[in-house]
Scaffold this motif. Structure first.
Motif, PDB file in Angstrom:
ATOM      1  N   HIS A 231      42.831  36.340  34.696  1.00 57.66           N
ATOM      2  CA  HIS A 231      44.277  36.799  33.914  1.00 57.66           C
ATOM      3  C   HIS A 231      45.193  37.258  34.829  1.00 57.66           C
ATOM      4  CE1 HIS A 231      42.671  35.011  30.044  1.00 57.66           C
ATOM      5  NE2 HIS A 231      41.336  36.214  29.647  1.00 57.66           N
ATOM      6  N   LEU A 232      45.166  37.572  35.944  1.00 52.55           N
ATOM      7  CA  LEU A 232      45.455  37.741  36.660  1.00 52.55           C
ATOM      8  C   LEU A 232      47.296  36.868  37.351  1.00 52.55           C
ATOM      9  CD1 LEU A 232      44.031  38.767  40.044  1.00 52.55           C
ATOM     10  CD2 LEU A 232      45.193  40.167  38.763  1.00 52.55           C
ATOM     11  N   PRO A 233      48.539  37.302  37.310  1.00 49.73           N
ATOM     12  CA  PRO A 233      49.438  36.237  37.609  1.00 49.73           C
ATOM     13  C   PRO A 233      49.260  35.485  38.922  1.00 49.73           C
ATOM     14  CG  PRO A 233      50.625  38.342  37.538  1.00 49.73           C
ATOM     15  CD  PRO A 233      48.432  39.037  37.469  1.00 49.73           C
ATOM     16  N   PRO A 234      49.846  34.171  38.334  1.00 48.28           N
ATOM     17  CA  PRO A 234      49.031  32.953  39.108  1.00 48.28           C
ATOM     18  C   PRO A 234      49.649  33.055  40.191  1.00 48.28           C
ATOM     19  CG  PRO A 234      50.881  32.233  38.100  1.00 48.28           C
ATOM     20  CD  PRO A 234      49.874  33.445  37.741  1.00 48.28           C
ATOM     21  N   GLU A 235      50.500  33.774  40.463  1.00 51.58           N
ATOM     22  CA  GLU A 235      51.486  34.088  41.614  1.00 51.58           C
ATOM     23  C   GLU A 235      50.314  35.198  43.148  1.00 51.58           C
ATOM     24  OE1 GLU A 235      53.713  36.842  39.389  1.00 51.58           O
ATOM     25  OE2 GLU A 235      53.400  34.914  39.462  1.00 51.58           O
ATOM     26  N   HIS A 236      49.494  36.139  42.463  1.00 51.56           N
ATOM     27  CA  HIS A 236      48.398  37.226  42.563  1.00 51.56           C
ATOM     28  C   HIS A 236      47.997  35.953  44.170  1.00 51.56           C
ATOM     29  CE1 HIS A 236      45.951  40.960  43.513  1.00 51.56           C
ATOM     30  NE2 HIS A 236      46.831  41.693  42.478  1.00 51.56           N
ATOM     31  N   ARG A 237      47.463  37.361  45.284  1.00 54.96           N
ATOM     32  CA  ARG A 237      47.039  36.803  46.159  1.00 54.96           C
ATOM     33  C   ARG A 237      45.028  36.605  45.892  1.00 54.96           C
ATOM     34  NH1 ARG A 237      48.147  41.781  47.636  1.00 54.96           N
ATOM     35  NH2 ARG A 237      45.758  43.363  47.100  1.00 54.96           N
ATOM     36  N   LEU A 238      44.684  37.263  44.906  1.00 54.89           N
ATOM     37  CA  LEU A 238      43.437  36.426  44.928  1.00 54.89           C
ATOM     38  C   LEU A 238      43.572  35.929  43.928  1.00 54.89           C
ATOM     39  CD1 LEU A 238      42.203  40.159  44.116  1.00 54.89           C
ATOM     40  CD2 LEU A 238      41.591  38.714  45.647  1.00 54.89           C
ATOM     41  N   ALA A 239      44.547  35.264  43.008  1.00 57.78           N
ATOM     42  CA  ALA A 239      44.440  34.385  41.926  1.00 57.78           C
ATOM     43  C   ALA A 239      44.577  32.833  42.672  1.00 57.78           C
ATOM     44  CB  ALA A 239      45.544  34.371  40.804  1.00 57.78           C
ATOM     45  N   ARG A 240      45.440  33.255  43.587  1.00 55.41           N
ATOM     46  CA  ARG A 240      45.527  31.723  45.090  1.00 55.41           C
ATOM     47  C   ARG A 240      44.557  31.015  46.119  1.00 55.41           C
ATOM     48  NH1 ARG A 240      50.626  30.280  44.974  1.00 55.41           N
ATOM     49  NH2 ARG A 240      50.916  29.344  46.259  1.00 55.41           N
ATOM     50  N   LEU A 241      43.637  32.665  45.905  1.00 62.42           N
ATOM     51  CA  LEU A 241      41.771  31.777  46.860  1.00 62.42           C
ATOM     52  C   LEU A 241      41.360  31.567  45.990  1.00 62.42           C
ATOM     53  CD1 LEU A 241      40.030  35.510  47.333  1.00 62.42           C
ATOM     54  CD2 LEU A 241      41.745  34.355  48.639  1.00 62.42           C
ATOM     55  N   ARG A 242      40.100  29.945  46.642  1.00 63.94           N
ATOM     56  CA  ARG A 242      40.539  28.791  46.068  1.00 63.94           C
ATOM     57  C   ARG A 242      38.879  28.967  45.023  1.00 63.94           C
ATOM     58  NH1 ARG A 242      39.864  23.662  50.501  1.00 63.94           N
ATOM     59  NH2 ARG A 242      41.968  24.182  49.848  1.00 63.94           N
ATOM     60  N   PRO A 243      38.312  29.334  45.876  1.00 61.02           N
ATOM     61  CA  PRO A 243      36.928  29.497  44.778  1.00 61.02           C
ATOM     62  C   PRO A 243      37.141  30.392  43.496  1.00 61.02           C
ATOM     63  CG  PRO A 243      36.411  30.187  46.646  1.00 61.02           C
ATOM     64  CD  PRO A 243      37.606  30.140  46.828  1.00 61.02           C
ATOM     65  N   LEU A 244      38.319  31.168  43.184  1.00 59.19           N
ATOM     66  CA  LEU A 244      39.111  32.161  42.082  1.00 59.19           C
ATOM     67  C   LEU A 244      39.958  31.409  41.289  1.00 59.19           C
ATOM     68  CD1 LEU A 244      38.606  36.328  43.443  1.00 59.19           C
ATOM     69  CD2 LEU A 244      36.779  35.300  41.905  1.00 59.19           C
TER      70      LEU A 244
END
Length: 233
Positions: free
Chosen positions: A171-184
């Motif tokens: 539920h992080l914003p899509p631009e967050h660096r964690l949300a942009r990691l491929r597995p996550l």
């Protein structure tokens, strides 16, 4: 609807929920810290009691995580999405609140105060420790070994924490660096498909690793991107 635009129905529900359920003293950061530090403290305490672990005793860890994955699936597919006597609060908080606060086209929280609608209530960690991890750990110790008992506690709380952390990441914003990691990113889109009202009662019940979804035939293809394009199951 343009990408990133929150539907009016979701905006209206979020404003209503915040006004009725999120008090002025609530802190999403404190909530996250309590869940994380409390769980990590128990895990470290349990691991500190482990001594000279034999190879077969280490099997406790993957065993608990496999069992936890099935329990997560059954609890989510069952009382969290279908009313059960005595478990109505689970259905209310999850289906009637969480799924209206977050939809497939409005998956991200807007501020740290929205964390209340992402993580389990802090009291649930205390209940989980007192009513699940501790008594089952004692039982495991009695029927097996001391190491297995402590590893059971550490693994059980570790699974709880992984559920909370991964759900938070979904539920992080899509631009967050964690949300942009491929597995996550893949797991996030898997969860996004579940938040589609047409799919939430039938598909993608795992929050962590969708192993049980695969085993029980409830694995739907996740959206191909954050813009809402979705593949069929």
């Amino acid at each position: 609807m343009a990408p990133g635009t929150i539907p009016e129905r979701v905006t209206a529900f979020r404003e209503k929920y915040r006004g009725e359920h999120v008090g002025p003293r609530y802190s999403g950061r404190a909530h996250f810290a309590f869940t994380s530090l409390g769980s990590l403290g128990v895990i470290l305490l349990a691991l500190s009691r482990v001594e000279a672990v034999r190879p077969w005793e280490w099997l406790t860890v993957p065993g608990v995580f496999l069992l936890g994955n099935v329990v997560e699936f059954l609890g989510h597919r069952g009382p969290m999405h279908h009313k059960r006597r005595g478990l109505g609060l689970l259905f209310q908080r999850h289906t009637e609140q969480h799924h209206r606060f977050f939809t497939h086209d409005a998956l991200a929280y807007e501020s740290s105060r929205d964390v209340k609608m992402v993580l389990f209530p802090p009291v649930l960690l205390l209940f989980f420790l007192g009513a699940v991890a501790a008594p089952l750990g004692v039982l495991t110790f009695l029927v097996s070994t001391r190491n297995v008992g402590w590893l059971f506690v550490a693994s059980t709380v570790g699974y709880y924490l992984s559920y909370e952390w991964l759900h938070f990441c979904h539920h992080l914003p899509p631009e967050h660096r964690l949300a942009r990691l491929r597995p996550l990113g893949w797991l996030r889109r898997h969860h996004q498909a579940h938040h589609d009202p047409s799919k939430m009662g039938r598909w993608n019940f795992n929050i962590t690793v969708p192993l049980s979804d695969w085993l029980f035939g409830t694995l739907a293809s996740p959206p191909t991107s954050e813009d809402g394009r979705r593949a069929d199951p």
